[in-house]
Write a protein that holds these residues in place. Structure first.
Motif, PDB file in Angstrom:
ATOM      1  N   MET A   1      -1.015 -12.598   8.970  1.00 28.81           N
ATOM      2  CA  MET A   1      -2.464 -12.762   8.934  1.00 28.81           C
ATOM      3  C   MET A   1      -3.014 -12.389   7.562  1.00 28.81           C
ATOM      4  N   HIS A   2      -4.089 -13.084   7.163  1.00 25.87           N
ATOM      5  CA  HIS A   2      -4.795 -12.720   5.941  1.00 25.87           C
ATOM      6  C   HIS A   2      -6.140 -12.104   6.329  1.00 25.87           C
ATOM      7  N   ILE A   3      -6.387 -10.888   5.866  1.00 24.67           N
ATOM      8  CA  ILE A   3      -7.603 -10.162   6.203  1.00 24.67           C
ATOM      9  C   ILE A   3      -8.398  -9.867   4.945  1.00 24.67           C
ATOM     10  N   VAL A   4      -9.697 -10.138   4.993  1.00 20.07           N
ATOM     11  CA  VAL A   4     -10.593  -9.803   3.886  1.00 20.07           C
ATOM     12  C   VAL A   4     -11.415  -8.587   4.293  1.00 20.07           C
ATOM     13  N   ILE A   5     -11.466  -7.597   3.415  1.00 17.25           N
ATOM     14  CA  ILE A   5     -12.203  -6.363   3.676  1.00 17.25           C
ATOM     15  C   ILE A   5     -13.313  -6.208   2.640  1.00 17.25           C
ATOM     16  N   MET A   6     -14.538  -5.995   3.090  1.00 20.63           N
ATOM     17  CA  MET A   6     -15.639  -5.694   2.183  1.00 20.63           C
ATOM     18  C   MET A   6     -15.877  -4.190   2.195  1.00 20.63           C
ATOM     19  N   GLY A   7     -15.727  -3.557   1.030  1.00 18.70           N
ATOM     20  CA  GLY A   7     -15.920  -2.121   0.932  1.00 18.70           C
ATOM     21  C   GLY A   7     -14.601  -1.412   0.683  1.00 18.70           C
ATOM     22  N   ALA A  13     -10.211   1.488   2.048  1.00 26.48           N
ATOM     23  CA  ALA A  13      -8.904   1.683   1.412  1.00 26.48           C
ATOM     24  C   ALA A  13      -7.823   2.004   2.439  1.00 26.48           C
ATOM     25  N   MET A  14      -8.142   2.887   3.400  1.00 20.71           N
ATOM     26  CA  MET A  14      -7.173   3.224   4.442  1.00 20.71           C
ATOM     27  C   MET A  14      -6.857   2.001   5.299  1.00 20.71           C
ATOM     28  N   LEU A  15      -7.875   1.232   5.594  1.00 17.86           N
ATOM     29  CA  LEU A  15      -7.687   0.025   6.396  1.00 17.86           C
ATOM     30  C   LEU A  15      -6.801  -0.971   5.661  1.00 17.86           C
ATOM     31  N   ALA A  16      -7.066  -1.173   4.373  1.00 17.27           N
ATOM     32  CA  ALA A  16      -6.273  -2.108   3.579  1.00 17.27           C
ATOM     33  C   ALA A  16      -4.808  -1.695   3.520  1.00 17.27           C
ATOM     34  N   ARG A  17      -4.563  -0.402   3.279  1.00 19.28           N
ATOM     35  CA  ARG A  17      -3.180   0.068   3.212  1.00 19.28           C
ATOM     36  C   ARG A  17      -2.488  -0.047   4.574  1.00 19.28           C
ATOM     37  N   GLY A  18      -3.251   0.256   5.635  1.00 23.29           N
ATOM     38  CA  GLY A  18      -2.668   0.158   6.968  1.00 23.29           C
ATOM     39  C   GLY A  18      -2.283  -1.258   7.324  1.00 23.29           C
ATOM     40  N   LEU A  19      -3.130  -2.216   6.961  1.00 20.28           N
ATOM     41  CA  LEU A  19      -2.830  -3.620   7.236  1.00 20.28           C
ATOM     42  C   LEU A  19      -1.640  -4.099   6.415  1.00 20.28           C
ATOM     43  N   GLU A  20      -1.602  -3.703   5.149  1.00 20.31           N
ATOM     44  CA  GLU A  20      -0.500  -4.124   4.287  1.00 20.31           C
ATOM     45  C   GLU A  20       0.831  -3.567   4.790  1.00 20.31           C
ATOM     46  N   LYS A  21       0.832  -2.327   5.261  1.00 19.30           N
ATOM     47  CA  LYS A  21       2.062  -1.736   5.787  1.00 19.30           C
ATOM     48  C   LYS A  21       2.561  -2.486   7.014  1.00 19.30           C
ATOM     49  N   ARG A  22       1.635  -3.123   7.734  1.00 21.35           N
ATOM     50  CA  ARG A  22       2.008  -3.910   8.914  1.00 21.35           C
ATOM     51  C   ARG A  22       2.420  -5.333   8.558  1.00 21.35           C
ATOM     52  N   GLY A  23       2.475  -5.633   7.265  1.00 16.16           N
ATOM     53  CA  GLY A  23       2.973  -6.925   6.818  1.00 16.16           C
ATOM     54  C   GLY A  23       1.922  -8.002   6.622  1.00 16.16           C
ATOM     55  N   HIS A  24       0.652  -7.642   6.653  1.00 20.01           N
ATOM     56  CA  HIS A  24      -0.417  -8.626   6.497  1.00 20.01           C
ATOM     57  C   HIS A  24      -0.858  -8.707   5.043  1.00 20.01           C
ATOM     58  N   SER A  25      -1.364  -9.876   4.642  1.00 24.61           N
ATOM     59  CA  SER A  25      -1.936 -10.007   3.305  1.00 24.61           C
ATOM     60  C   SER A  25      -3.391  -9.554   3.358  1.00 24.61           C
ATOM     61  N   VAL A  26      -3.834  -8.896   2.293  1.00 26.45           N
ATOM     62  CA  VAL A  26      -5.154  -8.264   2.287  1.00 26.45           C
ATOM     63  C   VAL A  26      -5.870  -8.554   0.978  1.00 26.45           C
ATOM     64  N   ALA A  27      -7.176  -8.847   1.076  1.00 30.00           N
ATOM     65  CA  ALA A  27      -8.038  -8.938  -0.100  1.00 30.00           C
ATOM     66  C   ALA A  27      -9.197  -7.965   0.107  1.00 30.00           C
ATOM     67  N   VAL A  28      -9.491  -7.167  -0.907  1.00 27.50           N
ATOM     68  CA  VAL A  28     -10.546  -6.160  -0.810  1.00 27.50           C
ATOM     69  C   VAL A  28     -11.657  -6.485  -1.803  1.00 27.50           C
ATOM     70  N   VAL A  29     -12.891  -6.473  -1.306  1.00 27.68           N
ATOM     71  CA  VAL A  29     -14.069  -6.777  -2.120  1.00 27.68           C
ATOM     72  C   VAL A  29     -14.913  -5.520  -2.271  1.00 27.68           C
ATOM     73  N   ASP A  30     -15.356  -5.230  -3.506  1.00 26.25           N
ATOM     74  CA  ASP A  30     -16.255  -4.097  -3.729  1.00 26.25           C
ATOM     75  C   ASP A  30     -17.042  -4.339  -5.014  1.00 26.25           C
ATOM     76  N   VAL A  31     -18.291  -3.865  -5.045  1.00 27.00           N
ATOM     77  CA  VAL A  31     -19.128  -4.041  -6.232  1.00 27.00           C
ATOM     78  C   VAL A  31     -18.683  -3.135  -7.369  1.00 27.00           C
ATOM     79  N   ASN A  32     -17.976  -2.070  -7.032  1.00 27.59           N
ATOM     80  CA  ASN A  32     -17.535  -1.097  -8.030  1.00 27.59           C
ATOM     81  C   ASN A  32     -16.024  -1.198  -8.225  1.00 27.59           C
ATOM     82  N   PRO A  33     -15.582  -1.746  -9.359  1.00 30.69           N
ATOM     83  CA  PRO A  33     -14.128  -1.896  -9.568  1.00 30.69           C
ATOM     84  C   PRO A  33     -13.377  -0.573  -9.604  1.00 30.69           C
ATOM     85  N   GLU A  34     -14.080   0.526  -9.902  1.00 31.08           N
ATOM     86  CA  GLU A  34     -13.428   1.841  -9.910  1.00 31.08           C
ATOM     87  C   GLU A  34     -12.949   2.225  -8.510  1.00 31.08           C
ATOM     88  N   ALA A  35     -13.611   1.651  -7.489  1.00 28.98           N
ATOM     89  CA  ALA A  35     -13.254   1.981  -6.102  1.00 28.98           C
ATOM     90  C   ALA A  35     -11.844   1.525  -5.754  1.00 28.98           C
TER      91      ALA A  35
END
Length: 220
Positions: A1-7, A13-35
């Motif tokens: 599955m491909h999941i897009v996360i806003m924030g 961040a925890m959600l993105a890492r958790g999904l990636e560890k389960r083998g899913h592709s992830v894209a994360v969107v945030d207004v602050n690149p430092e995040a």
């Protein structure tokens, strides 16, 4: 599955890492690149600077191929706007929004946008809504032999009575959530779109039950 996360705060961040560890592709969107530093150096997914309701940003994140979208930024308005754009503009049905105001969350649930209103357990709740399998138990007995699972149910079960779901799982369904409110079903309660069920089962049957409800029931 491909999941897009806003924030990309702590939850995103925890959600993105958790999904990636389960083998899913992830894209994360945030207004602050430092995040994006919260994702860690080993994060293999995509990061996109921008707001999650901007169509160009969403498309750069792969929303047209997305199987799910989670809006978990710190702003209720941004989360709801992004969820509606993704659901109505890109027809992604598997959408969940994080809402701090529980009263507003109930309103959006009635509009068909699943929400997570409490900070506690946010990551686990979002994961269970996004993924058809791999949910974690919400309760377990001290011996570890019995679990109460919050289970994703395929839309093919809509219209079936709870007794049919219970019989198929060979396990009791003591509790469910409908439109953000708890409900103790009886045998004649009809499973509706958006309902979330809780199944009591032995630990070694967890995978079987998740797999059962991840697909449509066999036709009689």
């Amino acid at each position: 599955m491909h999941i897009v996360i806003m924030g990309c705060g702590r939850v995103g961040a925890m959600l993105a890492r958790g999904l990636e560890k389960r083998g899913h592709s992830v894209a994360v969107v945030d207004v602050n690149p430092e995040a994006f530093r919260r994702l860690g150096s080993d994060f293999q997914g995509t990061t996109v600077k921008g707001v999650g309701f901007d169509r160009e940003v969403l498309e750069e994140a792969g929303i047209r191929q997305a199987d799910g979208f989670a809006a978990v930024s710190s702003g209720d308005n941004s989360n709801i706007l992004a969820a509606r754009v993704v659901r109505e503009g890109y027809h992604v049905d598997n959408v969940v929004a994080r809402i701090y105001d529980q009263g507003r969350a109930a309103v959006y649930e009635r509009l068909g946008i699943p929400t997570v209103a409490t900070v506690r357990w946010t990551v686990g709740q979002v994961l269970r809504r996004l993924l058809p399998e791999g949910s974690e138990p919400v309760w377990r007995d001290a011996s570890g032999n019995v679990h109460l699972l919050q289970v994703f149910v395929h839309e093919g079960w809509v219209g079936r009575r709870i007794r049919e779901l219970s019989a198929a799982a060979h396990a009791p369904i003591p509790f469910m959530v409908r439109v953000g409110k708890g409900l103790v079903p009886d045998s004649e309660t009809v499973f509706q779109d958006g309902d979330m069920i809780f199944v009591g089962c032995e630990t070694d049957r967890t995978s079987d039950i998740e797999t059962l409800f991840a697909t449509a029931p066999a036709r009689h």
